[in-house]
Each structure stands twice: as structure tokens, then as C-alpha cells.
Design a protein around this motif. Structure first.
Motif, PDB file in Angstrom:
ATOM      1  N   SER A 139      38.416  -7.998 -14.091  1.00 12.14           N
ATOM      2  CA  SER A 139      37.192  -8.473 -13.914  1.00 12.14           C
ATOM      3  C   SER A 139      36.219  -7.986 -14.881  1.00 12.14           C
ATOM      4  CB  SER A 139      36.591  -7.849 -12.494  1.00 12.14           C
ATOM      5  OG  SER A 139      36.657  -6.440 -12.363  1.00 12.14           O
ATOM      6  N   GLN A 140      36.628  -6.538 -15.442  1.00  7.35           N
ATOM      7  CA  GLN A 140      35.755  -5.921 -16.768  1.00  7.35           C
ATOM      8  C   GLN A 140      36.178  -7.014 -18.004  1.00  7.35           C
ATOM      9  OE1 GLN A 140      36.729  -2.009 -16.883  1.00  7.35           O
ATOM     10  NE2 GLN A 140      35.973  -1.456 -15.001  1.00  7.35           N
ATOM     11  N   LEU A 141      37.222  -7.091 -18.052  1.00 10.21           N
ATOM     12  CA  LEU A 141      37.749  -8.059 -19.115  1.00 10.21           C
ATOM     13  C   LEU A 141      37.150  -9.330 -19.170  1.00 10.21           C
ATOM     14  CD1 LEU A 141      39.676  -8.150 -21.960  1.00 10.21           C
ATOM     15  CD2 LEU A 141      41.447  -9.253 -20.161  1.00 10.21           C
ATOM     16  N   LEU A 142      37.134  -9.956 -17.939  1.00  5.61           N
ATOM     17  CA  LEU A 142      36.430 -11.167 -17.988  1.00  5.61           C
ATOM     18  C   LEU A 142      34.890 -11.456 -17.677  1.00  5.61           C
ATOM     19  CD1 LEU A 142      39.296 -13.185 -15.955  1.00  5.61           C
ATOM     20  CD2 LEU A 142      39.116 -13.042 -18.444  1.00  5.61           C
ATOM     21  N   GLN A 143      34.464 -10.080 -17.596  1.00  8.13           N
ATOM     22  CA  GLN A 143      33.212  -9.939 -17.081  1.00  8.13           C
ATOM     23  C   GLN A 143      32.479 -10.647 -15.927  1.00  8.13           C
ATOM     24  OE1 GLN A 143      31.107 -10.706 -20.988  1.00  8.13           O
ATOM     25  NE2 GLN A 143      31.822  -8.854 -21.969  1.00  8.13           N
ATOM     26  N   ILE A 144      33.259 -10.704 -14.915  1.00  9.62           N
ATOM     27  CA  ILE A 144      32.885 -11.396 -13.596  1.00  9.62           C
ATOM     28  C   ILE A 144      33.111 -10.121 -12.586  1.00  9.62           C
ATOM     29  CG2 ILE A 144      33.675 -13.732 -14.077  1.00  9.62           C
ATOM     30  CD1 ILE A 144      36.341 -12.943 -12.696  1.00  9.62           C
ATOM     31  N   GLN A 145      32.338 -10.259 -11.363  1.00 11.59           N
ATOM     32  CA  GLN A 145      32.499  -9.554 -10.241  1.00 11.59           C
ATOM     33  C   GLN A 145      34.030  -9.566  -9.631  1.00 11.59           C
ATOM     34  OE1 GLN A 145      30.170  -7.396  -8.760  1.00 11.59           O
ATOM     35  NE2 GLN A 145      28.697  -7.963 -10.922  1.00 11.59           N
ATOM     36  N   PRO A 146      34.250  -8.184  -9.308  1.00  6.48           N
ATOM     37  CA  PRO A 146      35.513  -8.126  -8.618  1.00  6.48           C
ATOM     38  C   PRO A 146      35.596  -8.162  -7.142  1.00  6.48           C
ATOM     39  CG  PRO A 146      34.482  -5.951  -9.032  1.00  6.48           C
ATOM     40  CD  PRO A 146      33.584  -6.990  -9.472  1.00  6.48           C
ATOM     41  N   ASP A 147      35.285  -9.493  -6.626  1.00  2.13           N
ATOM     42  CA  ASP A 147      35.256  -9.976  -5.173  1.00  2.13           C
ATOM     43  C   ASP A 147      36.630 -10.371  -4.653  1.00  2.13           C
ATOM     44  OD1 ASP A 147      35.582 -12.370  -6.432  1.00  2.13           O
ATOM     45  OD2 ASP A 147      33.549 -13.065  -6.163  1.00  2.13           O
ATOM     46  N   ASP A 148      36.697 -10.686  -3.547  1.00  2.15           N
ATOM     47  CA  ASP A 148      37.611 -11.092  -2.571  1.00  2.15           C
ATOM     48  C   ASP A 148      38.294 -12.324  -3.327  1.00  2.15           C
ATOM     49  OD1 ASP A 148      37.270  -8.934  -1.131  1.00  2.15           O
ATOM     50  OD2 ASP A 148      36.366 -10.088   0.739  1.00  2.15           O
ATOM     51  N   GLU A 149      37.523 -13.363  -3.630  1.00  2.00           N
ATOM     52  CA  GLU A 149      37.954 -14.396  -4.399  1.00  2.00           C
ATOM     53  C   GLU A 149      39.221 -14.357  -5.514  1.00  2.00           C
ATOM     54  OE1 GLU A 149      36.854 -18.765  -6.406  1.00  2.00           O
ATOM     55  OE2 GLU A 149      35.127 -17.593  -5.366  1.00  2.00           O
ATOM     56  N   LEU A 150      38.743 -13.404  -6.541  1.00  2.83           N
ATOM     57  CA  LEU A 150      39.291 -12.985  -7.553  1.00  2.83           C
ATOM     58  C   LEU A 150      40.571 -12.292  -7.343  1.00  2.83           C
ATOM     59  CD1 LEU A 150      39.664 -12.908 -10.535  1.00  2.83           C
ATOM     60  CD2 LEU A 150      38.283 -10.945 -10.953  1.00  2.83           C
TER      61      LEU A 150
END
Length: 91
Positions: free
Chosen positions: A58-69
Motif C-alpha cells: 500500500s505504501q509502494l502503490l500509494q493507496i490505503q491499506p484496506d480490506d479490498e487490497l
């Protein structure tokens, strides 16, 4: 806990967001998307659990670490396991 499969010998090449990985142990070549490739790259550094992969990716892709991910990472690891690239060592 997941790791790169013990018998895998992986060689990567990338073009933008797509990666090709050749496993010289099996002789198979696979086209991987960003999520799968980054999961394998991280597992080459050290075995990891889903939670740590979620944080790192999530840090690498710059997205929120949510249940979907998290679910996408779990599915990706299962798919990679079927290809003999990674293995679950939590047994």
C-alpha cells in the motif's frame, strides 16, 4: 507466512507496470501485474505475512491499506502459489 517457493529460481524483466518472470526451475514464463510482481519481489527479500505485505505494498502503490487490497493480496498469493512461484509456510 509466505515465501518464494524453495525450488523457484526467478528472473524478472519489467516494462512500465507489467513484469515478466521466468522461473528457470520450472521453465515457465509468467506475465505479472504490479501487485503480483511487488508481492514476489518483497518475498524475495524475506518471508512475510499478509499484514506486512499489505503495509508495504500500500505504501509502494500509494493507496490505503484496506480490506479490498488485503483480499487482492491473498488471492494473488494463492494464484502465485498455484504457479509454483510462492508458497505458504504457515503449516
Amino acid at each position: 507466512m509466505w515465501q518464494v517457493a524453495k525450488n523457484a529460481s526467478l528472473h524478472f524483466h519489467s516494462w512500465n507496470d507489467e513484469f515478466v518472470v521466468y522461473n528457470s526451475a520450472s521453465g515457465d514464463t509468467h506475465l505479472l501485474g504490479m501487485l503480483a510482481a511487488q508481492s514476489v519481489i518483497r518475498l524475495q527479500d524475506a518471508p512475510s505475512n499478509i499484514s506486512d505485505l499489505l503495509d508495504t505494498i500500500s505504501q509502494l502503490l500509494q493507496i490505503q491499506p484496506d480490506d479490498e487490497l488485503k483480499e487482492m493480496i491473498e488471492k494473488t498469493l494463492i494464484d502465485l502459489s498455484c504457479l509454483g512461484i510462492v508458497e505458504n509456510i504457515t503449516h
